[in-house]
Write a protein that holds these residues in place. Structure first.
Motif, PDB file in Angstrom:
ATOM      1  N   SER A 173      -6.634   4.831  -0.978  1.00  0.00           N
ATOM      2  CA  SER A 173      -5.944   4.592   0.287  1.00  0.00           C
ATOM      3  C   SER A 173      -4.492   5.021   0.125  1.00  0.00           C
ATOM      4  O   SER A 173      -3.919   4.920  -0.976  1.00  0.00           O
ATOM      5  N   GLU A 175      -2.058   3.537   1.415  1.00  0.00           N
ATOM      6  CA  GLU A 175      -1.217   2.339   1.455  1.00  0.00           C
ATOM      7  C   GLU A 175      -0.631   2.064   0.071  1.00  0.00           C
ATOM      8  O   GLU A 175      -1.341   1.953  -0.918  1.00  0.00           O
ATOM      9  N   GLY A 176       0.673   1.992   0.013  1.00  0.00           N
ATOM     10  CA  GLY A 176       1.354   1.718  -1.239  1.00  0.00           C
ATOM     11  C   GLY A 176       1.552   2.929  -2.130  1.00  0.00           C
ATOM     12  O   GLY A 176       2.199   2.832  -3.176  1.00  0.00           O
TER      13      GLY A 176
END
Length: 262
Positions: A173, A175-176
């Motif tokens: 992902s 995200e981050g």
């Protein structure tokens, strides 16, 4: 340039790919006024011919994704082409140099979207919001022109030198993740051949996907969910030879992708 000439250009490049032979760049002598618009028409004809032969598009690929290179070439946009199903190579698989003309490899970050992306005015933020996951990849490029000698319209017409792609199986992902600062190394036979970061692709790979969506919008097309998108070479492309073991190593937990050469 008229339709008949566009088809003649496409036929020549398509045949050169299938027959694994070099041709002189179009803009050198035969078509000195060959334009970028002509080039995309020729590319579209090649795509049409491949689809008619029963091949399928695996996903789009971006090229000329260095801001410095675009300024040098006096263009405002990168370029795009397509990877086809028959070009796909499994991670760790062996390829033969004899199946190409003069192949080179470059590491790339791939994106897969969870929603279609339609321009114009798509931003990197919108790309990241619609990204399902990213993956590591290696693109094999193999210009059909002698000695990789081409100008911008030449390479566009030649489907941006598309010849192969290894889509890595590690997925993450966004995200981050810090895709602009992610470190990438191209290692050949245990030695680092080239290094770069995600920022080498239009300052952030998501910008590449946004540019793709905005360019396709001019033709009434979208970037499709589920298609693997190669965002552009992070390092310089490196020529490969029989016996090479190619490994693209990515930071941020994205892993590595391998390719053997015979």
């Amino acid at each position: 340039m008229n339709t008949e000439t566009i088809k003649k250009v496409a036929d020549s490049l398509h045949s050169a790919e299938k027959e694994k032979r070099e041709v002189v760049r179009l803009t050198k002598e035969v078509y000195p006024d060959f334009s970028i618009e002509d080039a995309y028409l020729a590319q579209e004809e090649i795509v049409r011919q491949k689809l008619a032969e029963g091949h399928k598009i695996a996903g789009p690929k971006m090229g000329l994704t260095s801001e410095a290179k675009m300024k040098q070439m006096h263009v405002e946009d990168p370029i795009y082409g397509y990877v086809f199903d028959y070009m796909q190579v499994e991670d760790g698989e062996t390829i033969r140099v004899s199946d190409y003309i003069h192949p080179k490899v470059e590491p790339e970050i791939g994106f897969v979207l969870k929603e279609d992306l339609t321009g114009p005015n798509v931003t990197a933020e919108e790309v990241l919001a619609k990204t399902d996951y990213v993956f590591p990849g290696i693109e094999i490029i193999d210009s059909r022109y002698e000695n990789f000698d081409f100008k911008l319209p030449d390479v566009i017409a030649d489907n941006t030198s598309a010849a192969g792609a290894v889509f890595g199986t590690t997925i993450r992902s966004v995200e981050g993740m810090h895709l602009d600062t992610i470190g990438v190394s191209l290692v050949i036979n245990g030695k680092v051949a080239a290094m770069g970061t995600g920022a080498d692709v239009l300052e952030h790979p998501a910008n590449s996907v946004a540019r793709l969506a905005n360019m396709l919008a001019k033709k009434g097309k979208s970037v499709k969910a589920g298609e693997p998108i190669l965002t552009g070479g992070i390092t310089a492309a490196v020529r490969i030879q029989p016996g090479d073991h190619v490994c693209a190593k990515f930071g941020e937990g994205l892993g590595e992708v391998n390719l053997l050469v015979k």
